[in-house]
Design a protein around this motif. Structure first.
Motif, PDB file in Angstrom:
ATOM      1  N   UNK A 166      -6.431 -26.054 -27.669  1.00  0.00           N
ATOM      2  CA  UNK A 166      -6.288 -26.335 -26.235  1.00  0.00           C
ATOM      3  C   UNK A 166      -5.442 -25.259 -25.554  1.00  0.00           C
ATOM      4  N   UNK A 167      -4.306 -24.925 -26.150  1.00  0.00           N
ATOM      5  CA  UNK A 167      -3.424 -23.908 -25.563  1.00  0.00           C
ATOM      6  C   UNK A 167      -4.144 -22.563 -25.471  1.00  0.00           C
ATOM      7  N   UNK A 168      -4.956 -22.261 -26.475  1.00  0.00           N
ATOM      8  CA  UNK A 168      -5.694 -20.986 -26.483  1.00  0.00           C
ATOM      9  C   UNK A 168      -6.701 -20.899 -25.347  1.00  0.00           C
ATOM     10  N   UNK A 169      -7.123 -22.048 -24.816  1.00  0.00           N
ATOM     11  CA  UNK A 169      -8.093 -22.060 -23.724  1.00  0.00           C
ATOM     12  C   UNK A 169      -7.437 -21.794 -22.370  1.00  0.00           C
ATOM     13  N   UNK A 170      -6.111 -21.929 -22.299  1.00  0.00           N
ATOM     14  CA  UNK A 170      -5.401 -21.705 -21.035  1.00  0.00           C
ATOM     15  C   UNK A 170      -5.201 -20.211 -20.826  1.00  0.00           C
ATOM     16  N   UNK A 171      -5.571 -19.739 -19.652  1.00  0.00           N
ATOM     17  CA  UNK A 171      -5.463 -18.311 -19.341  1.00  0.00           C
ATOM     18  C   UNK A 171      -4.017 -17.930 -19.023  1.00  0.00           C
ATOM     19  N   UNK A 172      -3.521 -16.949 -19.749  1.00  0.00           N
ATOM     20  CA  UNK A 172      -2.247 -16.339 -19.371  1.00  0.00           C
ATOM     21  C   UNK A 172      -2.575 -15.101 -18.546  1.00  0.00           C
ATOM     22  N   UNK A 173      -2.258 -15.099 -17.261  1.00  0.00           N
ATOM     23  CA  UNK A 173      -2.674 -14.010 -16.366  1.00  0.00           C
ATOM     24  C   UNK A 173      -2.066 -12.666 -16.740  1.00  0.00           C
ATOM     25  N   UNK A 174      -2.565 -11.647 -16.090  1.00  0.00           N
ATOM     26  CA  UNK A 174      -2.055 -10.288 -16.277  1.00  0.00           C
ATOM     27  C   UNK A 174      -0.574 -10.237 -15.897  1.00  0.00           C
ATOM     28  N   UNK A 175       0.221  -9.620 -16.752  1.00  0.00           N
ATOM     29  CA  UNK A 175       1.667  -9.573 -16.521  1.00  0.00           C
ATOM     30  C   UNK A 175       2.042  -8.743 -15.301  1.00  0.00           C
ATOM     31  N   UNK A 176       1.101  -7.956 -14.771  1.00  0.00           N
ATOM     32  CA  UNK A 176       1.381  -7.134 -13.602  1.00  0.00           C
ATOM     33  C   UNK A 176       1.399  -7.899 -12.292  1.00  0.00           C
ATOM     34  N   UNK A 177       0.978  -9.149 -12.316  1.00  0.00           N
ATOM     35  CA  UNK A 177       0.983  -9.969 -11.102  1.00  0.00           C
ATOM     36  C   UNK A 177       2.409 -10.332 -10.713  1.00  0.00           C
ATOM     37  N   UNK A 178       2.594 -10.714  -9.467  1.00  0.00           N
ATOM     38  CA  UNK A 178       3.897 -11.222  -9.044  1.00  0.00           C
ATOM     39  C   UNK A 178       4.163 -12.527  -9.793  1.00  0.00           C
ATOM     40  N   UNK A 179       5.419 -12.942  -9.821  1.00  0.00           N
ATOM     41  CA  UNK A 179       5.789 -14.149 -10.549  1.00  0.00           C
ATOM     42  C   UNK A 179       5.027 -15.372 -10.031  1.00  0.00           C
ATOM     43  N   UNK A 180       4.988 -15.533  -8.699  1.00  0.00           N
ATOM     44  CA  UNK A 180       4.313 -16.698  -8.130  1.00  0.00           C
ATOM     45  C   UNK A 180       2.810 -16.682  -8.412  1.00  0.00           C
ATOM     46  N   UNK A 181       2.191 -15.509  -8.332  1.00  0.00           N
ATOM     47  CA  UNK A 181       0.761 -15.406  -8.633  1.00  0.00           C
ATOM     48  C   UNK A 181       0.494 -15.733 -10.095  1.00  0.00           C
ATOM     49  N   UNK A 182       1.352 -15.230 -10.978  1.00  0.00           N
ATOM     50  CA  UNK A 182       1.231 -15.508 -12.412  1.00  0.00           C
ATOM     51  C   UNK A 182       1.333 -17.012 -12.679  1.00  0.00           C
ATOM     52  N   UNK A 183       2.380 -17.641 -12.139  1.00  0.00           N
ATOM     53  CA  UNK A 183       2.610 -19.064 -12.363  1.00  0.00           C
ATOM     54  C   UNK A 183       1.482 -19.917 -11.784  1.00  0.00           C
ATOM     55  N   UNK A 184       0.978 -19.502 -10.628  1.00  0.00           N
ATOM     56  CA  UNK A 184      -0.084 -20.274  -9.989  1.00  0.00           C
ATOM     57  C   UNK A 184      -1.377 -20.198 -10.796  1.00  0.00           C
ATOM     58  N   UNK A 185      -1.740 -18.990 -11.234  1.00  0.00           N
ATOM     59  CA  UNK A 185      -2.973 -18.837 -12.013  1.00  0.00           C
ATOM     60  C   UNK A 185      -2.883 -19.582 -13.334  1.00  0.00           C
ATOM     61  N   UNK A 186      -1.718 -19.509 -13.970  1.00  0.00           N
ATOM     62  CA  UNK A 186      -1.530 -20.227 -15.237  1.00  0.00           C
ATOM     63  C   UNK A 186      -1.669 -21.725 -15.029  1.00  0.00           C
TER      64      UNK A 186
END
Length: 225
Positions: A69-89
């Motif tokens: 299940x965890x492997x199916x969750x997308x970890x976004x590109x680390x180059x995104x802003x913090x809020x964009x990263x957290x939102x996409x995740x």
């Protein structure tokens, strides 16, 4: 009379991957309480004892499912802003947990942490730390976001808006009169289920509501840095 030769059934070799695939199918279809070594063996067409050559016990089975299940969750590109990263995740996590609705409760109950789970949490906390949050604030945001994701999923799974709209035809006149005592509830339910617009009904867009809540949480924390 010519005897017909019985065709051999070509079964794939039993392995941990096949066992986990069968297990997640049972959990998704019938709920986590239906998951047992016996039911998994039955689905695979083998004896329950044969599973123990590949899976030590049910704890190992559950840990394996959580890793999937965890492997199916997308970890976004680390180059995104913090809020964009957290939102996409968070958006990705919601989609995955809606598909595997049993998973949040199991995830939070597991005491073993595989490299998959550790990497998942480390990436999220690391993004928060690298964006200027203290470790205590990063841990707090991580927990609050997961609480929001889990809570939202519980609501939308139980609301089942389309089914409830169909059930409205069965609401009696007496029930409707009773509800008139609670005008604010009626107001909110009208919003959730949608008001008529040129003869059509449009239900609340849960995707937009979820993202709006995420934005409010993340923007509030950003102002608290």
């Amino acid at each position: 009379m010519v005897a017909h030769k019985q065709k051999k059934i070509n079964r794939k070799p039993l392995n941990k991957s096949r066992i986990l695939s069968a297990s997640i199918l049972i959990a998704d279809r019938d709920g986590i309480d239906a998951l047992s070594m016996r039911n998994v063996a039955s689905l695979l067409g083998v004896k329950a004892m044969s599973l123990y050559k590949h899976i030590a016990n049910k704890d190992e089975l559950l840990d394996g499912l959580i890793d999937i299940v965890i492997s199916e969750i997308e970890l976004p590109d680390s180059g995104l802003s913090c809020n964009e990263f957290m939102k996409k995740r968070a958006i990705s996590a919601r989609k995955v947990f809606l598909k595997h609705s049993w998973a949040p409760a199991v995830l939070e109950s597991r005491l073993q942490f595989s490299s998959i789970r550790l990497n998942y949490a480390n990436e999220i906390i690391g993004k928060l730390r690298e964006s200027g949050y203290t470790i205590s604030k990063a841990a707090h945001i991580f927990m609050v976001l997961d609480s929001y994701i889990y809570g939202f999923i519980i609501q939308e799974k139980n609301w089942n808006l389309e089914a409830k709209n169909e059930m409205k035809d069965f609401v009696t006149e007496e029930m409707q009169l009773e509800m008139q005592k609670y005008p604010y509830i009626i107001e909110m339910m009208s919003l959730i289920h949608g008001k008529k617009n040129k003869g059509k009904k449009k239900m609340m867009d849960l995707d937009s509501e979820f993202e709006s809540g995420l934005d409010a949480i993340l923007d509030a924390y950003e102002r608290m840095k």
